[in-house]
Motif scaffolding. Structure first.
Motif, PDB file in Angstrom:
ATOM      1  N   ASP A 268      -4.686  -9.086   3.816  1.00  0.00           N
ATOM      2  CA  ASP A 268      -3.247  -9.311   4.015  1.00  0.00           C
ATOM      3  C   ASP A 268      -2.450  -9.193   2.727  1.00  0.00           C
ATOM      4  O   ASP A 268      -1.223  -9.146   2.772  1.00  0.00           O
ATOM      5  CB  ASP A 268      -3.024 -10.708   4.622  1.00  0.00           C
ATOM      6  N   VAL A 269      -3.131  -9.155   1.573  1.00  0.00           N
ATOM      7  CA  VAL A 269      -2.452  -9.165   0.277  1.00  0.00           C
ATOM      8  C   VAL A 269      -2.966  -8.014  -0.583  1.00  0.00           C
ATOM      9  O   VAL A 269      -4.130  -7.600  -0.463  1.00  0.00           O
ATOM     10  CB  VAL A 269      -2.662 -10.505  -0.446  1.00  0.00           C
ATOM     11  N   PHE A 270      -2.116  -7.509  -1.461  1.00  0.00           N
ATOM     12  CA  PHE A 270      -2.416  -6.315  -2.231  1.00  0.00           C
ATOM     13  C   PHE A 270      -1.975  -6.489  -3.677  1.00  0.00           C
ATOM     14  O   PHE A 270      -1.006  -7.215  -3.952  1.00  0.00           O
ATOM     15  CB  PHE A 270      -1.708  -5.102  -1.612  1.00  0.00           C
ATOM     16  N   PRO A 271      -2.651  -5.801  -4.613  1.00  0.00           N
ATOM     17  CA  PRO A 271      -2.245  -5.897  -6.015  1.00  0.00           C
ATOM     18  C   PRO A 271      -0.852  -5.341  -6.266  1.00  0.00           C
ATOM     19  O   PRO A 271      -0.169  -5.754  -7.203  1.00  0.00           O
ATOM     20  CB  PRO A 271      -3.301  -5.066  -6.758  1.00  0.00           C
ATOM     21  N   GLN A 272      -0.442  -4.400  -5.439  1.00  0.00           N
ATOM     22  CA  GLN A 272       0.898  -3.820  -5.540  1.00  0.00           C
ATOM     23  C   GLN A 272       1.546  -3.868  -4.164  1.00  0.00           C
ATOM     24  O   GLN A 272       0.985  -3.384  -3.186  1.00  0.00           O
ATOM     25  CB  GLN A 272       0.823  -2.367  -6.020  1.00  0.00           C
ATOM     26  N   GLU A 273       2.708  -4.483  -4.092  1.00  0.00           N
ATOM     27  CA  GLU A 273       3.444  -4.557  -2.825  1.00  0.00           C
ATOM     28  C   GLU A 273       4.899  -4.180  -3.068  1.00  0.00           C
ATOM     29  O   GLU A 273       5.509  -4.674  -4.021  1.00  0.00           O
ATOM     30  CB  GLU A 273       3.350  -5.967  -2.239  1.00  0.00           C
ATOM     31  N   PRO A 274       5.473  -3.310  -2.214  1.00  0.00           N
ATOM     32  CA  PRO A 274       4.827  -2.601  -1.104  1.00  0.00           C
ATOM     33  C   PRO A 274       3.743  -1.628  -1.592  1.00  0.00           C
ATOM     34  O   PRO A 274       3.835  -1.084  -2.694  1.00  0.00           O
ATOM     35  CB  PRO A 274       5.987  -1.838  -0.446  1.00  0.00           C
ATOM     36  N   VAL A 275       2.757  -1.403  -0.763  1.00  0.00           N
ATOM     37  CA  VAL A 275       1.706  -0.444  -1.064  1.00  0.00           C
ATOM     38  C   VAL A 275       2.291   0.962  -0.949  1.00  0.00           C
ATOM     39  O   VAL A 275       2.954   1.278   0.043  1.00  0.00           O
ATOM     40  CB  VAL A 275       0.522  -0.611  -0.099  1.00  0.00           C
ATOM     41  N   PRO A 276       2.096   1.823  -1.950  1.00  0.00           N
ATOM     42  CA  PRO A 276       2.630   3.190  -1.863  1.00  0.00           C
ATOM     43  C   PRO A 276       2.143   3.919  -0.613  1.00  0.00           C
ATOM     44  O   PRO A 276       1.003   3.717  -0.160  1.00  0.00           O
ATOM     45  CB  PRO A 276       2.091   3.853  -3.136  1.00  0.00           C
ATOM     46  N   ALA A 277       2.991   4.765  -0.074  1.00  0.00           N
ATOM     47  CA  ALA A 277       2.666   5.461   1.177  1.00  0.00           C
ATOM     48  C   ALA A 277       1.388   6.279   1.054  1.00  0.00           C
ATOM     49  O   ALA A 277       0.612   6.388   1.995  1.00  0.00           O
ATOM     50  CB  ALA A 277       3.833   6.357   1.596  1.00  0.00           C
ATOM     51  N   GLY A 278       1.142   6.868  -0.113  1.00  0.00           N
ATOM     52  CA  GLY A 278      -0.037   7.714  -0.286  1.00  0.00           C
ATOM     53  C   GLY A 278      -1.236   7.000  -0.866  1.00  0.00           C
ATOM     54  O   GLY A 278      -2.187   7.658  -1.309  1.00  0.00           O
ATOM     55  N   SER A 279      -1.236   5.676  -0.852  1.00  0.00           N
ATOM     56  CA  SER A 279      -2.333   4.927  -1.461  1.00  0.00           C
ATOM     57  C   SER A 279      -3.658   5.221  -0.758  1.00  0.00           C
ATOM     58  O   SER A 279      -3.730   5.237   0.474  1.00  0.00           O
ATOM     59  CB  SER A 279      -2.059   3.425  -1.386  1.00  0.00           C
ATOM     60  N   PRO A 280      -4.744   5.424  -1.528  1.00  0.00           N
ATOM     61  CA  PRO A 280      -6.062   5.635  -0.908  1.00  0.00           C
ATOM     62  C   PRO A 280      -6.548   4.414  -0.142  1.00  0.00           C
ATOM     63  O   PRO A 280      -7.438   4.531   0.706  1.00  0.00           O
ATOM     64  CB  PRO A 280      -6.973   5.939  -2.102  1.00  0.00           C
ATOM     65  N   TRP A 281      -5.969   3.246  -0.419  1.00  0.00           N
ATOM     66  CA  TRP A 281      -6.359   2.061   0.354  1.00  0.00           C
ATOM     67  C   TRP A 281      -6.107   2.272   1.839  1.00  0.00           C
ATOM     68  O   TRP A 281      -6.848   1.759   2.678  1.00  0.00           O
ATOM     69  CB  TRP A 281      -5.576   0.839  -0.115  1.00  0.00           C
ATOM     70  N   ARG A 282      -5.083   3.025   2.167  1.00  0.00           N
ATOM     71  CA  ARG A 282      -4.738   3.240   3.574  1.00  0.00           C
ATOM     72  C   ARG A 282      -5.787   4.075   4.305  1.00  0.00           C
ATOM     73  O   ARG A 282      -5.853   4.061   5.536  1.00  0.00           O
ATOM     74  CB  ARG A 282      -3.372   3.929   3.684  1.00  0.00           C
ATOM     75  N   ASP A 283      -6.589   4.808   3.555  1.00  0.00           N
ATOM     76  CA  ASP A 283      -7.568   5.702   4.169  1.00  0.00           C
ATOM     77  C   ASP A 283      -8.913   5.039   4.432  1.00  0.00           C
ATOM     78  O   ASP A 283      -9.769   5.630   5.089  1.00  0.00           O
ATOM     79  CB  ASP A 283      -7.789   6.929   3.268  1.00  0.00           C
ATOM     80  N   ALA A 284      -9.112   3.826   3.902  1.00  0.00           N
ATOM     81  CA  ALA A 284     -10.401   3.154   4.101  1.00  0.00           C
ATOM     82  C   ALA A 284     -10.553   2.778   5.573  1.00  0.00           C
ATOM     83  O   ALA A 284      -9.703   2.087   6.131  1.00  0.00           O
ATOM     84  CB  ALA A 284     -10.486   1.918   3.221  1.00  0.00           C
ATOM     85  N   PRO A 285     -11.627   3.238   6.223  1.00  0.00           N
ATOM     86  CA  PRO A 285     -11.763   2.991   7.671  1.00  0.00           C
ATOM     87  C   PRO A 285     -12.139   1.559   7.984  1.00  0.00           C
ATOM     88  O   PRO A 285     -12.747   0.854   7.173  1.00  0.00           O
ATOM     89  CB  PRO A 285     -12.894   3.951   8.066  1.00  0.00           C
ATOM     90  N   ASP A 286     -11.750   1.134   9.174  1.00  0.00           N
ATOM     91  CA  ASP A 286     -12.244  -0.095   9.807  1.00  0.00           C
ATOM     92  C   ASP A 286     -11.741  -1.399   9.199  1.00  0.00           C
ATOM     93  O   ASP A 286     -12.035  -2.468   9.736  1.00  0.00           O
ATOM     94  CB  ASP A 286     -13.784  -0.122   9.824  1.00  0.00           C
ATOM     95  N   ILE A 287     -11.012  -1.358   8.099  1.00  0.00           N
ATOM     96  CA  ILE A 287     -10.465  -2.600   7.545  1.00  0.00           C
ATOM     97  C   ILE A 287      -9.286  -3.042   8.400  1.00  0.00           C
ATOM     98  O   ILE A 287      -8.461  -2.233   8.814  1.00  0.00           O
ATOM     99  CB  ILE A 287     -10.033  -2.398   6.077  1.00  0.00           C
ATOM    100  N   LEU A 288      -9.209  -4.340   8.663  1.00  0.00           N
ATOM    101  CA  LEU A 288      -8.132  -4.895   9.466  1.00  0.00           C
ATOM    102  C   LEU A 288      -6.998  -5.307   8.519  1.00  0.00           C
ATOM    103  O   LEU A 288      -7.027  -6.372   7.908  1.00  0.00           O
ATOM    104  CB  LEU A 288      -8.647  -6.089  10.259  1.00  0.00           C
ATOM    105  N   TYR A 289      -6.015  -4.415   8.378  1.00  0.00           N
ATOM    106  CA  TYR A 289      -4.925  -4.626   7.420  1.00  0.00           C
ATOM    107  C   TYR A 289      -3.728  -5.310   8.077  1.00  0.00           C
ATOM    108  O   TYR A 289      -3.429  -5.106   9.259  1.00  0.00           O
ATOM    109  CB  TYR A 289      -4.431  -3.284   6.884  1.00  0.00           C
ATOM    110  N   SER A 290      -3.012  -6.079   7.270  1.00  0.00           N
ATOM    111  CA  SER A 290      -1.664  -6.539   7.614  1.00  0.00           C
ATOM    112  C   SER A 290      -0.875  -6.612   6.315  1.00  0.00           C
ATOM    113  O   SER A 290      -1.447  -6.701   5.225  1.00  0.00           O
ATOM    114  CB  SER A 290      -1.688  -7.897   8.330  1.00  0.00           C
TER     115      SER A 290
END
Length: 338
Positions: A268-290
């Motif tokens: 639910d929390v990130f080192p940088q917020e908002p997370v950039p649209a192209g962040s590789p974090w968004r591509d990690a499969p199966d993680i339950l993000y909020s």
């Protein structure tokens, strides 16, 4: 200027009126104090300086170093309506002068604890994946669809950190009959035992938990302390909920390992917020993000207002505050939360 009522500076940025200055708050403070307000940004220096000689209570994250404290002889309390300790206050000097420095952090804890329970169950039972399969007409029913599911009931649980969040979460876990182990270097083993918890080393909590809740605040001493070596201790397929501060983990390693299926993760929390649209974090499969949603409910802001007003009444009545969290100078000065 002579004031017949105590002066309160209301400088709550990044909180806004809807969060902490609702009409009932405005009406009561206007009745019992000379109220000076500023919204939309931190109060400018000239406004702060104009009230220093008379201000008794500051609500917000106003910078109050020793030089300003010297010019604020009537100051009784600083009420931080965020959930962290800002580095712009001389906490030791406030303690010497008997100035209460308070945080609204306890108000956010019930909602975050609720988030933790919900995400833990969703991860362990695989509900997010089940939703995807159903929409693709690939679902399996009953036991056939529960091959990788497991239960929170009677499971070994680990808490890293037992502050406001841990104290709110533990009562929600007890009905599940969980064995709850805790690592918190700020608390004695005996204290944890009196709370009905099992004190444990960091390594034991990491290695022995089917469900792991990362709830530690970030300080100058623990940034990134959950590095890849420590994360490697987490059991395969455990459910890990990162619900406090992203800075306590090696975030890239955490995302990489969870995305590779080493363990299940809710973040639910990130080192940088908002997370950039192209962040590789968004591509990690199966993680339950909020998106930092765990605590930010209207119910949380209602609790902030309730605690804040209760403590303001206490302070104006010459009594000690009771509801908000009191700063411990050493820990507050070490805090590194954004």
């Amino acid at each position: 200027m002579i004031h017949t009522k105590p002066v309160i500076l209301f400088d709550p940025y990044p909180r806004n009126e809807a969060m902490v200055f609702t009409p009932d708050v405005a009406e009561e403070l206007g009745r019992v104090s000379t109220l000076v307000t500023h919204f939309g940004a931190r109060a400018p220096d000239d406004l702060v300086e104009s009230v220093l000689a008379d201000v008794e209570i500051i609500v917000g994250q106003t910078a109050m170093g020793k030089d300003r404290l010297d010019r604020a002889p009537k100051l009784k309390a600083i009420l931080n309506v965020k959930a962290n300790w800002e580095p712009n206050i001389d906490y030791g000097e406030c303690q010497k002068r008997g100035i209460h420095v308070l945080s609204a952090a306890p108000a956010m804890a019930p909602a975050v604890a609720e988030y933790c329970i919900g995400q833990a169950i969703a991860l362990a039972r695989g509900f997010s994946a089940a939703n995807v399969l159903f929409r693709a007409a690939a679902e399996k029913y009953g036991i056939a669809g529960n091959g990788r599911a497991y239960s929170l009931y009677d499971a070994p649980v680990g808490l890293i950190g037992y502050g406001n969040l841990g104290r709110a979460l533990a009562p929600l876990l007890r009905p599940f009959g969980c064995r709850i182990a805790v690592h918190d270097p700020w608390l004695s083993d005996r204290y944890l035992e009196t709370e009905g918890l099992i004190p444990a080393t960091l390594e034991d909590v990491l290695a022995g938990s089917r469900f792991l809740f990362i709830l530690a605040g970030v300080t100058s001493e623990n940034e990134g302390f959950l590095d890849r070596t420590k994360l490697d201790l987490i059991p395969d397929d455990a459910s890990v909920i990162l619900g406090s501060r992203a800075e306590v983990v090696d975030f890239d390693a955490f995302v990489s390992m969870a995305g590779a299926g080493r363990f299940r993760a809710a973040i639910d929390v990130f080192p940088q917020e908002p997370v950039p649209a192209g962040s590789p974090w968004r591509d990690a499969p199966d993680i339950l993000y909020s998106a930092h949603l765990a605590g930010g409910l209207e119910a949380s802001y209602a609790r902030i207002r309730d605690m804040m007003m209760d403590d303001i009444r206490q302070i104006l009545g010459g009594l000690p505050p009771l509801r908000m969290q009191k700063a411990e100078p050493r820990l507050a000065a070490m805090a590194r939360s954004r």
